[in-house]
Write an enzyme that holds these catalytic residues in place. Sequence first.
Site, PDB file in Angstrom:
ATOM      1  N   HIS A  14       0.582  -1.034   0.156  1.00  0.00           N
ATOM      2  CA  HIS A  14       0.175  -0.553   0.404  1.00  0.00           C
ATOM      3  C   HIS A  14       0.786   1.195  -0.180  1.00  0.00           C
ATOM      4  O   HIS A  14       1.441   1.204   0.889  1.00  0.00           O
ATOM      5  CB  HIS A  14      -0.910   0.359   1.377  1.00  0.00           C
ATOM      6  N   HIS A  16       1.510   5.820  -1.900  1.00  0.00           N
ATOM      7  CA  HIS A  16       0.762   6.883  -2.810  1.00  0.00           C
ATOM      8  C   HIS A  16       2.518   7.013  -3.319  1.00  0.00           C
ATOM      9  O   HIS A  16       3.349   7.592  -1.908  1.00  0.00           O
ATOM     10  CB  HIS A  16       0.329   7.434  -1.141  1.00  0.00           C
ATOM     11  N   LYS A 100      -9.047  -0.527  -6.139  1.00  0.00           N
ATOM     12  CA  LYS A 100      -8.933  -0.478  -5.015  1.00  0.00           C
ATOM     13  C   LYS A 100     -10.946   0.961  -4.556  1.00  0.00           C
ATOM     14  O   LYS A 100     -11.362   1.261  -4.914  1.00  0.00           O
ATOM     15  CB  LYS A 100      -7.790   1.342  -4.511  1.00  0.00           C
ATOM     16  N   HIS A 137     -10.503   0.674   1.872  1.00  0.00           N
ATOM     17  CA  HIS A 137     -10.193   2.082   2.636  1.00  0.00           C
ATOM     18  C   HIS A 137     -11.659   1.577   3.670  1.00  0.00           C
ATOM     19  O   HIS A 137     -12.698   2.136   3.317  1.00  0.00           O
ATOM     20  CB  HIS A 137     -10.056   3.194   2.085  1.00  0.00           C
ATOM     21  N   HIS A 175      -5.251  -0.643   5.937  1.00  0.00           N
ATOM     22  CA  HIS A 175      -4.755  -0.159   6.740  1.00  0.00           C
ATOM     23  C   HIS A 175      -5.127   0.026   7.944  1.00  0.00           C
ATOM     24  O   HIS A 175      -5.554   0.937   8.563  1.00  0.00           O
ATOM     25  CB  HIS A 175      -4.155   1.458   6.831  1.00  0.00           C
ATOM     26  N   ASP A 248       1.391   2.434   3.526  1.00  0.00           N
ATOM     27  CA  ASP A 248       0.481   3.498   3.250  1.00  0.00           C
ATOM     28  C   ASP A 248       1.576   4.848   3.415  1.00  0.00           C
ATOM     29  O   ASP A 248       1.485   6.153   3.841  1.00  0.00           O
ATOM     30  CB  ASP A 248      -0.599   3.627   4.401  1.00  0.00           C
TER      31      ASP A 248
HETATM   32  C1  NCD Z   1      -3.921   8.579   2.137  1.00  0.00           C
HETATM   33  C2  NCD Z   1      -3.350   9.763   1.422  1.00  0.00           C
HETATM   34  O1  NCD Z   1      -2.410  11.259   1.853  1.00  0.00           O
HETATM   35  O2  NCD Z   1      -3.111   9.716   0.227  1.00  0.00           O
HETATM   36  N1  NCD Z   1      -4.124   9.264   3.657  1.00  0.00           N
HETATM   37  C3  NCD Z   1      -3.421   9.166   4.859  1.00  0.00           C
HETATM   38  O3  NCD Z   1      -3.815   9.836   5.393  1.00  0.00           O
HETATM   39  N2  NCD Z   1      -3.387   7.608   4.408  1.00  0.00           N
HETATM   40  C4  NCD Z   1      -5.024   7.983   2.003  1.00  0.00           C
HETATM   41  C5  NCD Z   1      -5.301   7.018   2.741  1.00  0.00           C
HETATM   42  O4  NCD Z   1      -4.447   6.195   2.322  1.00  0.00           O
HETATM   43  O5  NCD Z   1      -6.153   7.184   3.215  1.00  0.00           O
HETATM   44 ZN    ZN Z   2      -3.396   5.377   1.470  1.00  0.00          ZN
END
Ligand code: NCD
Ligand code: ZN
Length: 349
Positions: A14, A16, A100, A137, A175, A248
Site C-alpha cells: 500500500h 502513494h 481500490k 479503505h 491499514h 501507506d
Molecule cells: C492517504 C493519502 O494522503 O493519499 N492519506 C492517509 O492519511 N493515509 C489516503 C489514504 O490512504 O487514506
Molecule cells: Zn493510503
Amino acid sequence: MTTEIDIIRPDDWHLHLRDGAMLKAVAPVSAALYGRAIVMPNLVPPVRTLEDLRAYRSRVQAALPGDTRFRPLMTLYLTETTDPAAITEGAASGELTAVKLYPAGATTNSDAGVKDFSRVHEVLEAMQKAGVPLLVHGEVTDPAIDIFDREAVFIERVLAPLRKDFPALRIVMEHITTEEGASFVGEGDENLAATITPQHLIINRTDIFKGGIRPHLYCLPIAKRENHRQALRKAATSGSPKFFLGTDSAPHLVSLKECACGCAGIFNAPVAIPYVAQVFDEEGALDKLEGFVSRNGPAFYRLPVNEDRIRLRREAPDPAIFRSVDAGEDGSVVVFRPDRPLEWSVVSD
Ligand code: NCD
Ligand code: ZN
C-alpha cells in the site's frame, strides 16, 4: 541476542507515489528498498480507466532509476461508473493488480469514490470471477459517526454484508487500526487479509497530541487508543499469513501538513522497514518479520516472493535518513519520526 537478520527483499502492499515533481522525489526512495509496491490510484483526477492506468504506470516508470528492479503494481480507483469489462481485460493482460474502494469522502482525494454500493455490483462480480482483489479503505463517512469509531462501524455496515454478498471476492482491508479490524480479518477465511502500517504499530492517538498537535503523525484512519495498537502488534507478529505490510506512505508537502487544516498522510518510505523490524524485535518476534514484510503479501496476491535478500542490523541509522525529501519548487516532505529513537538500520539493500 539477534543483532542482525537477513530476510527476503520486502514489498510494500500500500503506497502513494503521487504524480509530477512529488512522484519524481518519492519513487526512488521506495524503489531503493522494496521489490514491488501496490501503487494507490487516488490522484487528482483518479486512475479510473485502463488508459489512465497505463499512462500513470509510464509516468511511474519514468520516475524510477534506470537500473531499478522495483516493480510498480497498478490499481484502479473504483467509481460508480467503473466498466466491468476493464476489470476482465486488465486482469487478463496482467496490467491490473487490484481495485481500490474509497467510500466517497473518507480520505485524501476520495471524492470520486463510491456512495451507493448497489451501483458497483457488476464490477465486484467481474473482480470475483477474475480473482482481482478489492482493496478497501474501511471507514464509514457518515458525519454522525465519531472519527475513532468509523472503522468498526464500517465492518458492521459495509464489510460484513459485502463478504456475504461476494464470498469469493478477495478483499484486503487496508491499514487496519483497530482490535475490531484485526479480529474480523483474523477470523475470516482465506479470501480476506489486511495490511498494517508502521505508524499504527508505533503510535497511539495520545501521541498525536503529545506536548501540542503533531501534524506529521496525522493520517487516516487516525491512530486509535493503546489497546488497538497492542492488538495490531499482536496480529502483525502472530505469524498469521493474513497480515502483511502496507506502509501507506503518503507524502504531502510540508506546507499542506503544517497549516490550519492539514492533510492526512504520513510519509514513512525511508524508515518503514527499520521501524517495523524494531517493533518485531520489541515483541520478541524477529522470526516472524520475513513473513510480515516479504512472504504473506505475495502469497495473498498469488505472486512469487522476491529472489534477493536484504540485511537489517540493530544499530542506529545515519540521522540523515530523517532528512526531509525535496519535492521541487513547491517544498519538501517531512519523514515519519515518532518520539522514539530508531534502533534498527538496513545495512545492505
Ligand atoms: C492517504 C493519502 O494522503 O493519499 N492519506 C492517509 O492519511 N493515509 C489516503 C489514504 O490512504 O487514506
Ligand atoms: Zn493510503
